[in-house]
Every structure is written in structure tokens, then in C-alpha cells.
Design a protein around this motif. Structure first.
Motif, PDB file in Angstrom:
ATOM      1  N   THR A 170       8.995   1.860   4.671  1.00  0.00           N
ATOM      2  CA  THR A 170       7.792   2.457   5.201  1.00  0.00           C
ATOM      3  C   THR A 170       6.335   1.175   5.284  1.00  0.00           C
ATOM      4  OG1 THR A 170       8.928   3.826   5.305  1.00  0.00           O
ATOM      5  CG2 THR A 170       7.099   4.340   5.963  1.00  0.00           C
ATOM      6  N   GLU A 171       6.730   1.161   3.522  1.00  0.00           N
ATOM      7  CA  GLU A 171       5.492   1.240   3.067  1.00  0.00           C
ATOM      8  C   GLU A 171       4.975  -0.128   3.516  1.00  0.00           C
ATOM      9  OE1 GLU A 171       7.088   2.610   1.587  1.00  0.00           O
ATOM     10  OE2 GLU A 171       6.320   4.645   1.881  1.00  0.00           O
TER      11      GLU A 171
ATOM     12  N   GLY B 285      -3.756   1.886  -3.437  1.00  0.00           N
ATOM     13  CA  GLY B 285      -4.517   1.437  -2.473  1.00  0.00           C
ATOM     14  C   GLY B 285      -4.318   0.193  -1.735  1.00  0.00           C
TER      15      GLY B 285
ATOM     16  N   ILE C 163       0.692  -1.775   0.329  1.00  0.00           N
ATOM     17  CA  ILE C 163      -0.095   0.236  -0.018  1.00  0.00           C
ATOM     18  C   ILE C 163       0.606   0.818   0.154  1.00  0.00           C
ATOM     19  CG2 ILE C 163      -1.539   1.607   1.384  1.00  0.00           C
ATOM     20  CD1 ILE C 163      -2.648  -1.142   2.363  1.00  0.00           C
ATOM     21  N   SER C 164       0.752   2.100  -0.776  1.00  0.00           N
ATOM     22  CA  SER C 164       1.873   3.839  -0.880  1.00  0.00           C
ATOM     23  C   SER C 164       0.688   4.200  -1.636  1.00  0.00           C
ATOM     24  CB  SER C 164       2.170   2.489  -1.169  1.00  0.00           C
ATOM     25  OG  SER C 164       3.743   4.026  -2.006  1.00  0.00           O
ATOM     26  N   PRO C 165      -0.234   4.888  -0.628  1.00  0.00           N
ATOM     27  CA  PRO C 165      -1.440   5.924  -1.604  1.00  0.00           C
ATOM     28  C   PRO C 165      -0.154   7.354  -2.243  1.00  0.00           C
ATOM     29  CG  PRO C 165      -0.800   6.084   1.000  1.00  0.00           C
ATOM     30  CD  PRO C 165      -0.464   5.215   0.571  1.00  0.00           C
ATOM     31  N   LEU C 166       1.005   7.244  -2.481  1.00  0.00           N
ATOM     32  CA  LEU C 166       1.844   8.395  -2.516  1.00  0.00           C
ATOM     33  C   LEU C 166       2.482   7.698  -4.363  1.00  0.00           C
ATOM     34  CD1 LEU C 166       4.829   9.483  -0.327  1.00  0.00           C
ATOM     35  CD2 LEU C 166       3.235  11.051  -1.603  1.00  0.00           C
ATOM     36  N   ASP C 167       2.172   6.501  -4.181  1.00  0.00           N
ATOM     37  CA  ASP C 167       2.545   5.656  -5.573  1.00  0.00           C
ATOM     38  C   ASP C 167       1.065   5.706  -6.054  1.00  0.00           C
ATOM     39  OD1 ASP C 167       5.291   5.378  -5.508  1.00  0.00           O
ATOM     40  OD2 ASP C 167       4.811   4.491  -4.148  1.00  0.00           O
TER      41      ASP C 167
END
Lengths: 199, 372
Positions: free
Chosen positions: A148-149, A121, A114-118
Motif C-alpha cells: 500500500t505504502e 513523510g 511514505i507512511s504517516p502511520l510510521d
């Protein structure tokens, strides 16, 4: 060199190669020129390999591992422990864990973290499919990368899997075997110290 | 750490300059606009891979040049030679090498060349908003602990991720937000604890330096102010978690995370009153110098290595007695770089006996000078 100077067939290949991860325009141009200068058969073999890859390899409909059939060899193997599922980011991690010969359970490939920056979701990953597999399982092992992700995704999974009353574990963090304390970075060492074991 | 040699290529107004520095105090003097501060800026950039004057690194490249390069030859406290080279080119970005070895993760490098800078804009630390005070702590702690820098970077990334989720309507279902909140809590608690511990330590040091510099008995104090208001280390993760849950709805409306170490502050007190609102100009100046000296002492203690001390044009603003007190403190420390328009301020200090070297700077050219 301005773009217009390349003939369109060459430009097209540079653009396609440039889409690959870790390849910038300069590298793409170098590769394209290499292919241009290479033997006809060599170039065709590369093209054919790509075509065959897309034709023959698919993702396992259960665990999303790469497979030559609809269901992968591991999911079909009745000898394996069906009470354990190891969750990983990508098929690469699966191969590494298989190499250890230590794990006899099944896998589930999330297809990322999951990485909203990329723009990724939970709904973009194979999480619902994981939930669908959970009923007869005793343990879910989270083996995502310690980024982190990856960490946040592990937390997310542990939260949404909680209602299913399944044991959730994750890989330990520690000092690489065969290394020397002097050469281990402070970060790994401090994590290893925190999760020390009683003898 | 002692800087033996500095080489600048296409950096600011330096085309190709090599300067040999000495132990003790190095004084860079010259008219305004000749490039004195540019030298301190290059040292700062070498230590922290960032400038203190601009966020746009391209501003540092000499007009029309395709790149700049800074190279420093250092001698460590155990007399080992370390060569650090940092280059920025328009086509290839930033490249860092230590003893010819390419460094890919800059966060592994920070702290290799520890340094402390005192510049006129530092008055913002005591007079401005909380951002500069957090930045002060973050830079000091990042230079002293790789672990701190790691948690800081992870915290910032997690914060961006959570804020992005808050902005994306529909995507912010509770478990997704909670995942980033757990990450924030995990890293945030380390940041808060390390900052509080550091503030306790520099509080003592600032008291001592402030007294020595001002010659007065005013009582100064530094207090860390957490936006979380949690008492006791045991209740910390739970209290933090509750605060995040409590704030979630409001955070969603405002599309930002409103509590955590990124909103914390330091309170500076003088005789029990907030310095920010009550202090005189003189008190602010003295306090900031004391704070930077404390930073120096803190870094020296935790890293067991002498940081470089950079003073950018601050003597012009101080009276003779303060300069005297400061020089006296300076005599006990390692290598110092000072920019000034008048090289003769040491005349104000009668019994100065430390090793001092002078460099005159004229339009991007540096010449060593003998001054008696």
C-alpha cells in the motif's frame, strides 16, 4: 524471569539486541546467552565486524546506495547509462536488480516509503536529492515494493516529478516465471490479466 | 463444508470438550447461560478469525487459562478432510493452522470455512446505523473473494494514512494527500463496484425469501447508496477524484475523510418505503432472515461450496408459520447449527423429514441426545 535477575552487562546487551528489527526480548536474551557462552575470539570477531561495518561503509552521496567510498561504484561507472534512474526503497532491492544484469542505468535509494502511520513523510526520504538529479535524465523507473505504502509513494513521486517532463515508468506486475497458473494467487493473476500484453 | 468434529480447549466456559456433529440440522439446546452460543461463537471464530460478540479476543479465554484453542475437522463437498486449528495464547498471540500447515496471512485463509450467522443482534442491520450494513456486505464479500478482502484491507490502510496526514498540520501538502487519494480511489472503486454487483444479486434473492417467509406479497428492495454520487462507470475515477479534491479543505478541518465506500450505505425498502423507519418488528425480523438466507445463497453460488449456517436463538421470537416456512427453506441446504432453549419447536412442523441431531448443553458440557 524478572529483569533485575540479569547482571547489568548482560541486560545491556539484551536491550541493544532487542532494538534490532524482528527481535523480541526473548530472542534477544537467547542471542545474548549464546554470545556469553561463546568463545572469546568469536565474540570479539562479532564486535569487530560491527565496528568495521560502521567505519567502512557509508551511503553514497549521490544515490544513497551502500558504498566504501563517498561515491559508490555504480555512480562512478562511466559506462552506465546516465539517462536512466531506477528508484528503489533500499539497497537490498538494488542488489536484486543488479543480479538480473538487465539494467545498465543508475539508481536512487529512497531509504523507505511514505507512511504517516510510521511517522515517515516525504521529507524523511531522499526525494529532494532525486529531484536534484533529474535535469539530464530521460527516464525514471519506479521499482518500489507493491505494498500500500509503496504504491502511494510511487503515485507521490509521479506527481512531483511531472513538472520535469521526464518519462516515468514502473515495474510490471505479473506471474513469476517457471510457475504454474494453478499456484499463482488470485491477486497476482488478476493484476497480470489487467496488464496483459498484445502479441 | 461439513463440520464433523469440534474440539474446544479453554474456550469461554469449555475446558476440554470434543463434539461430533452430523449432516443436516444440529440442535443445541439447554437453559440460558450454559454455553450454547459459545459453540456458535467458536465456529464463527474458526471461519472468520474474529468473534461476533467481542472485539477483545482475550475475553474468549477461560478464566485464568493461558490460551484457548479451537479445532474443527471438516469434510469438503468433495469429501476431502480439512483440519483447521486456531489458538490464541497470551504470550504468542493468534496462531492458525490448516492441515498442520501454519498460515501466516489470515487474509489468505478467510473463506476456507464459509459461514453465515443469524443472531438476535442482526436486527441492528435493518434498524441501526449504516456501519452494520457495510459490515454485512464486507463480511459476505470477503468470504466470497480474496480479491475483495485485499482491496478492503488496502483501502482501510490508505484511509488511516490519509486521515493521519489530515490531522498532522503542515504535513498535508497536496501531493502527499493526493498520493493516498489515488490509492483510495483505486481500491475504493473496486469495493463500490463489487458491492453494487452483490447488492443487485442479493436483491433478487431477498425478494424471493421474503415472500416465502412472510407468505405475503409485500415488495422488498435493496439499493446500494454510494456517498460519492457518481453516475456511470466511465466517469467513476474522474468523479471520485473531483470529489476528493472538492472535499479536501473541509476534510482538513474535520480531520477525516468524508466520502468513499467507508461512508456508503444500503437502503432497505418495503413497498417503496424505508424499512428502517417504517417497518414493523415482524417485518424487520422477516427481512433479516431473508437477508441472511440470501447471503447463504450468494456464498454458495460464488464459492461453489456449502457454507455452515448458524442460527443463534431466533426461533423463540418467531411464530409457528414463519418457522414452518423457514424450515422448509432450510431443508434444501447443508449443515445447520441452531441454539434454542426448547428442543421441541420442530413439533410445530408436521412434515419435517430432514436429518436432525440433538445436543444438550449443561454448564460447558455437551451430550448428544436422542429425541423422538
Amino acid at each position: 524471569m524478572p529483569t533485575e535477575l540479569y547482571p547489568s552487562a548482560l541486560e545491556e546487551l539484551i536491550e541493544e539486541l532487542g532494538r534490532l528489527p524482528g527481535i523480541g526480548r526473548k530472542t534477544a536474551a537467547r542471542l545474548a546467552f549464546y554470545i556469553l557462552n561463546s568463545d572469546q575470539n568469536e565474540a570479539l570477531a562479532l564486535a569487530e565486524a560491527i565496528i568495521q561495518l560502521k567505519k567502512k561503509i557509508q551511503f553514497c552521496s549521490i544515490c544513497f546506495n551502500i558504498s566504501e567510498q563517498e561515491i559508490c561504484g555504480i555512480c562512478r561507472d562511466l559506462e552506465r547509462n546516465r539517462k536512466q534512474i531506477c528508484v528503489i526503497e533500499d539497497p537490498g532491492s538494488l542488489i536484486m536488480i543488479e543480479k538480473t544484469n538487465e539494467y545498465q542505468g543508475l539508481y536512487h535509494v529512497l531509504g523507505g516509503v511514505i507512511s504517516p502511520l510510521d511517522g515517515i513523510g516525504a521529507e524523511n526520504l531522499h526525494i529532494n536529492e532525486l529531484i536534484g538529479r533529474i535535469k539530464n535524465v530521460e527516464e525514471v523507473i519506479l521499482a518500489l515494493n507493491p505494498s500500500t505504502e509503496g504504491e502511494a509513494t510511487s503515485i507521490y513521486l509521479s506527481k512531483i516529478l511531472k513538472p520535469f517532463e521526464v518519462k516515468i515508468t514502473r515495474l510490471a506486475r505479473g506471474i513469476p516465471l517457471g510457475s504454474h497458473l494453478e499456484f499463482v494467487d488470485e491477486l497476482t493473476l488478476s493484476k497480470a490479466l489487467k496488464s496483459r500484453l498484445e502479441l | 463444508m461439513v463440520l464433523k468434529k469440534l474440539k474446544l480447549v479453554n474456550f469461554r466456559n469449555y475446558v476440554d470438550e470434543e463434539i461430533v456433529f452430523n449432516h443436516g440440522i444440529n440442535i443445541l439446546f439447554g437453559q440460558n447461560g450454559q454455553g450454547k452460543t459459545n459453540i456458535l461463537e467458536s465456529l464463527y471464530y474458526l471461519g472468520l478469525t474474529k468473534s461476533f460478540r467481542t472485539n477483545n479476543d482475550q475475553n474468549l479465554i477461560l478464566n485464568n487459562a493461558p490460551f484457548f484453542r479451537i479445532e474443527g475437522e471438516f469434510s469438503t463437498d468433495v469429501k476431502r478432510k480439512v483440519v483447521v486449528s486456531l489458538a490464541l495464547s497470551l504470550s504468542e498471540g493468534k496462531r492458525l493452522k490448516v492441515n498442520q500447515q501454519k498460515i501466516l496471512k489470515f487474509s489468505d485463509y478467510i473463506g476456507t470455512v464459509p459461514l453465515v450467522l443469524l443472531a438476535p443482534s442482526d436486527l441492528d442491520i435493518s434498524q441501526g446505523g449504516p456501519h452494520r450494513r457495510r459490515q454485512f456486505l464486507d463480511i459476505m464479500l470477503s468470504q466470497s473473494s480474496r480479491l475483495y478482502l485485499h482491496h478492503l484491507l488496502q483501502y482501510r490502510r490508505s484511509l488511516k494514512q490519509r486521515n493521519l496526514l489530515l490531522q498532522a498540520e503542515g504535513m498535508s501538502d497536496p501531493p502527499a494527500l493526493e498520493a493516498w487519494e489515488e490509492a483510495l480511489i483505486q481500491h475504493g472503486i473496486v469495493l463500490i463496484e463489487k458491492r453494487e454487483e452483490a447488492v443487485r444479486q442479493i436483491d433478487e434473492m431477498v425478494k424471493t425469501y421474503y415472500g416465502r417467509l412472510s407468505g405475503k406479497t409485500d415488495k422488498v428492495k435493496i439499493v446500494y447508496q454510494s456517498s460519492l454520487n457518481i453516475n456511470g462507470p466511465d466517469s467513476r475515477p474522474e468523479g471520485y477524484r473531483q470529489a476528493m479534491t472538492r472535499n479536501r479543505e473541509k476534510d482538513r478541518q474535520l480531520q477525516t475523510t468524508r466520502v468513499g465506500p467507508h461512508r456508503d450505505d444500503m437502503l432497505f425498502l418495503i413497498n417503496g418505503k424505508p424499512l428502517r423507519w417504517m417497518g414493523s418488528q415482524g417485518e424487520h425480523k422477516t427481512f433479516i432472515i431473508a437477508l441472511r438466507m440470501a447471503e447463504y445463497q450468494y456464498l454458495q453460488t460464488v464459492r461453489e461450496s456449502l457454507p455452515l449456517l448458524l442460527f443463534d436463538d431466533i426461533f423463540g421470537e418467531l411464530d409457528g408459520s414463519r418457522i414452518g416456512n423457514m424450515i422448509e427453506s432450510l431443508s434444501r441446504i447443508g449443515q445447520v447449527f441452531i441454539t434454542t432453549t426448547s428442543p421441541d419447536f420442530f413439533g410445530k412442523v408436521e412434515n419435517w423429514q430432514g436429518e436432525t441431531s440433538f445436543y444438550e448443553i449443561v454448564n460447558g458440557k455437551v451430550s448428544a441426545r436422542e429425541l423422538v
